[in-house]
Write a protein that holds these residues in place. Structure first.
Motif: not given
Ligand code: AHR
Length: 819
Positions: A216, A218, A415-416, A446, A552-553, A611, A613, A640, A678-679, A689
């Motif tokens: 993935f 990003e 991603g975002c 970001w 995305n999420e 996703h 984490y 993710e 991810a990431p 991150w």
């Protein structure tokens, strides 16, 4: 879908509160609902037997505010909990912003899963039957020594007991998830070597996904510009903009540029090369004058290597000669060449520069003679050696590190980053293709800048170069719900207020067309409009894209769903062969997960993107997570995931927890079709991150031990799974859940591949019986990762494995092939 399933022994699905809701009496005990001062909690509850007693907190955030950007927001003010009149569900209403101009609402029947949150501009906009009325009353109370404001109502003692037991089950679950290897010496005190036999059952062999391990990508942590994208000049197009990075006064069109000598350097916008690239540099040398670019943390040069310099330039009057130099930190020239700028029109100029020395921190210096005047733009320097020698290509060492994982697909561009910080920041794929000067630079949510020199065309090409399926992700017509202060400025109508905003309805048809155009760009033949664009970009043959992510999420709301549906229906109708991948929120449970799965089943979405984490202990205690997922319907893309420990380091512990879980994913790879950690990339000193899979600086690549796990899986995948009977001589579930086994077959090579994970502090002596598979093997090639769980520097070692008896050292992951 999953509530109460994953930790069957710990979490009981709690569906008893709805009945209770109708039975609230004016007697019973008092229940206070509140949030902590400053909005620093979710919805909290406390109770007391009577008004003279102390409040006893239940100590749990029953629902948290999801409105506003991460960091400073997501706070809950003045929550009120009540049973609404229409469906007798428990309903929470709260203020979602400190200004009190956003009201949020969510309902529940079990205090575990809450409905997707809805946001309103005023309390008056709340649905009539959901307005908090009596018997609530405001109160102010002291809970655990803290003064809080709240609302009080009467409930039965049994109701509180059930809430308390739910909270206790959540605490028990959290304790399991928080288990760490550091406590293993206590947890497994007295444990001796564990003996295990593994007997494959070929009769139960099943087909599994052959696309299980992917990547993935990003653009986070400077993964693209300054990272994988091999461009060495920072801000080559003078398009950096203060809005890219709020609060940084040094971030503008001149960032990374400086001057030397007597002259003028200004940024101009009249008559630019392209309207998408409005800024350029205008230079006038009064005396000897130089324009200097410091690259991304300077420019690394390798002795004997060539570097391709190029720029667009024009002169107002007379031609002039500039000296293009690569210089070290004190100004010594490492390479230089002259360029004559002749034309009054924007014209391309280029030279190749060969480095005379290794210099890690060089600069580009363009020297102008006294009296010279010129306009410059698209000032670029690429190493001649890029991945596969592509022009406008990728950094060779980084791209090779990715290719070495043998990823079967690449998800991009986020991603975002894909759904963006507000509608205007949604990643428009069309702005990322074509001539570099015509691409639309984009603020990176970001906090930096995307030239998009690494754009959709380059992503497709990279996939082709490494034999991976392209998996682009497009916004579902809504931006990221966690992003910045566009929250209030996006298109808000009654009931669509919220940071999620949503592309206005009248613009949705054009957006849907953009989505369809992407598929034509990737797959259409050269007679189609967008197929012709692909050919013009350099690739007449189709890219043969099969997968397309939509969303995305995202929060699954009334803003999201119709927009998603509009896109999904259009793609299904026009391109039924494309596997659309939907989204089910950012967690493994909760409102968006539930609502996303409900939508997926209702619309028969082929695949959804999950996703999570989570901590190593989550993986250890959720090994059956996919065992109960229905087969034959919507598949899962675990798009993710990562293992997070305090300090967010990559260690053997995080890596082994994932290696263990991946044995379970392989077992379930008939329903889990794809996965990506991810990431992926993070530039040292620019890491936003953690943890990431691969770190790098300008000259080195630092793959983590988590990378090694992904690489081992990527290089040892199969396309069918052979269930195996694994039996140990230990009956302790805490022991057995830390041992993972997986046997797959790769039909291309015919190899059987065995993976064994020992996440215990003691050796596991395993007897692996390959006879049922009809193969005789006593020595096989393998690879092992083992060591101290705290160690982040563990590297895989090649190993010769003797069968049938082998030893798995404490904390180890062994993979071997039986040919
Ligand atoms: O992987 C980093 C971020 O995590 C992604 O951009 C987003 O999808 C998730 O929240």
């Amino acid at each position: 879908m999953k509530a109460g399933l994953c930790l069957g022994t710990v979490v009981a699905a709690v569906c008893v509160f709805c009945a209770e809701a109708t039975a609230i009496a004016s007697s019973g005990v008092e229940m206070l609902n509140y949030s902590m001062p400053g909005g620093d909690s979710g919805l909290r509850l406390a109770w007391r037997p009577d008004s003279t007693s102390q409040w006893q907190p239940l100590g749990y955030d029953f629902v948290k505010n999801d409105f506003g950007p991460w960091g400073s927001h997501k706070k809950m003010y003045a929550p009120r909990l009540f049973v609404n009149a229409s469906d007798s569900l428990w309903t929470a209403v709260w203020e979602a912003m400190p200004e009190g101009d956003v009201f949020a609402l969510s309902t529940t029947d079990d205090f575990s899963v809450w409905s997707p949150q809805r946001y309103f501009a005023s309390e008056l906009d709340l649905p009539r039957d959901m307005r908090p009325l009596n018997p609530l009353r405001a109160d102010s109370a002291t809970v655990d020594g803290v003064r809080v404001g709240g609302y009080v109502q009467h409930v039965s003692r049994g109701f509180i007991d059930r809430l308390a037991s739910f909270v206790a089950s959540r605490a028990g679950r959290a304790a399991l998830h928080a288990e760490r290897a550091a406590d293993d010496s206590l947890r497994f005190a007295g444990l001796d070597t564990v003996r295990m036999t593994l007997v494959p059952r070929p009769a139960e062999e099943k087909k599994i996904s052959d696309k299980l391990i992917g990547i993935f990508f990003e653009d986070i942590n400077y993964a693209a510009d300054g990272g994988l994208y091999a461009e060495l000049i920072q801000n080559r197009d003078f398009e950096y903009d203060p809005s890219d990075r709020r609060g940084d006064n040094n971030w503008n069109a001149t960032t990374a540029w400086s001057t030397e000598g007597d002259g003028v350097f200004e940024i101009r916008t009249d008559d630019p090369i392209h309207y998408n690239n409005p800024h350029y540099a205008s230079v006038r040398g009064n005396g000897k004058f130089a324009l200097i670019n410091s690259g991304f943390d300077f420019i690394p040069l390798r002795k004997g290597e060539s570097y391709d310099f190029s720029m667009k330039a024009r002169v107002p009057e007379k031609p002039l000669v500039v000296d293009v130099q690569l210089v070290d930190a004190v100004g010594n020239i490492v390479s230089s060449k002259k360029i004559k700028i002749r034309s009054k029109e924007w014209t391309d100029y280029s030279v190749s520069l060969k480095a005379k020395a290794n210099v890690d921190d060089s600069r580009l210096r363009i020297v102008f003679a006294p009296g010279s005047e010129a306009d410059l733009d698209m000032v670029s320097l690429f190493p001649a050696r890029t991945f596969k020698g592509r022009r406008n290509g990728l950094r060779d060492d980084l791209a090779r590190t990715l290719a070495d994982m043998r990823p079967r697909f690449v998800r991009f561009p986020g991603g975002c980053v894909a759904h963006g910080d507000g509608i205007d920041n949604i990643y428009d794929w069309k702005g990322s293709i074509g001539p570099l000067e015509a691409r639309k630079a984009l603020r990176n949510l970001w906090g930096y800048h995307q030239t998009r020199g690494l754009g959709y065309y380059e992503y497709f090409l990279f996939c082709e170069d490494i034999g991976a399926e392209p998996l682009p992700v497009l916004s579902a017509g809504v931006p990221c719900q966690n992003s910045g202060d566009h929250a209030r400025h996006s298109t808000c109508t009654l009931n669509t207020l919220g940071q999620q905003g949503g592309i206005p309805w009248e613009e949705m048809p054009a957006y849907v067309q953009d989505v369809l155009d992407l598929i034509e760009y990737a797959n259409g033949d050269v007679t189609t409009e967008w197929g012709a664009r692909r050919a013009a970009d350099g690739h007449p043959a189709p890219f043969n894209m099969k997968y397309l992510g939509i969303g995305n999420e995202d929060m699954i709301t009334e803003v999201f769903e119709p927009r998603f549906r509009m896109i999904y229906d259009a793609v299904r109708e026009r391109y039924p062969e494309i596997t659309v991948i939907g989204t089910v929120g950012p967690f493994y449970e909760g409102s968006d997960y539930e609502a996303g799965w409900e939508l997926a089943r209702r619309l028969d979405i082929p695949m959804v993107d999950e996703h999570y984490y989570v901590e190593p202990g989550w993986y250890v205690h959720n090994r059956d997570f996919y065992d109960s997922y229905p087969r034959g319907g919507t598949q899962v893309y675990l798009g993710e995931y990562a293992s997070h420990i305090p300090g967010r380091k990559n260690t053997l512990e995080t890596a082994l927890s994932i290696a263990l879980y991946l044995t379970d994913i392989e077992r379930n790879a008939d329903v889990v079709a794809m996965t990506s950690y991810a990431p992926l990339l993070a530039k040292k000193k620019h890491t936003q991150w953690k943890p990431d899979l691969i770190y790098f600086n300008n000259t080195e690549v630092f793959p983590t031990v988590d990378y090694e796990v992904q690489k081992i899986y990527g290089n040892n995948s199969g396309d069918s799974y052979i269930p195996a009977f694994a039996n140990t001589d230990n009956s302790n579930p805490a022991v057995n859940t830390r041992i993972g086994t997986s046997v797959v077959r790769d039909s291309a090579s015919g190899d059987y591949i065995v993976k064994l994970v020992n996440f215990l502090p003691v050796p596991v002596v395993a007897t692996v019986d390959m006879e049922p598979l009809g193969v005789k093997a006593d020595k096989c090639d393998g690879v092992i990762l083992s060591g101290n769980p705290d160690d982040g520097d563990v590297r895989p070692e090649a190993i010769s494995v003797s069968l049938p008896d082998l030893v798995l050292p404490p904390y180890s992951f062994l993979t071997f092939r039986v040919r």
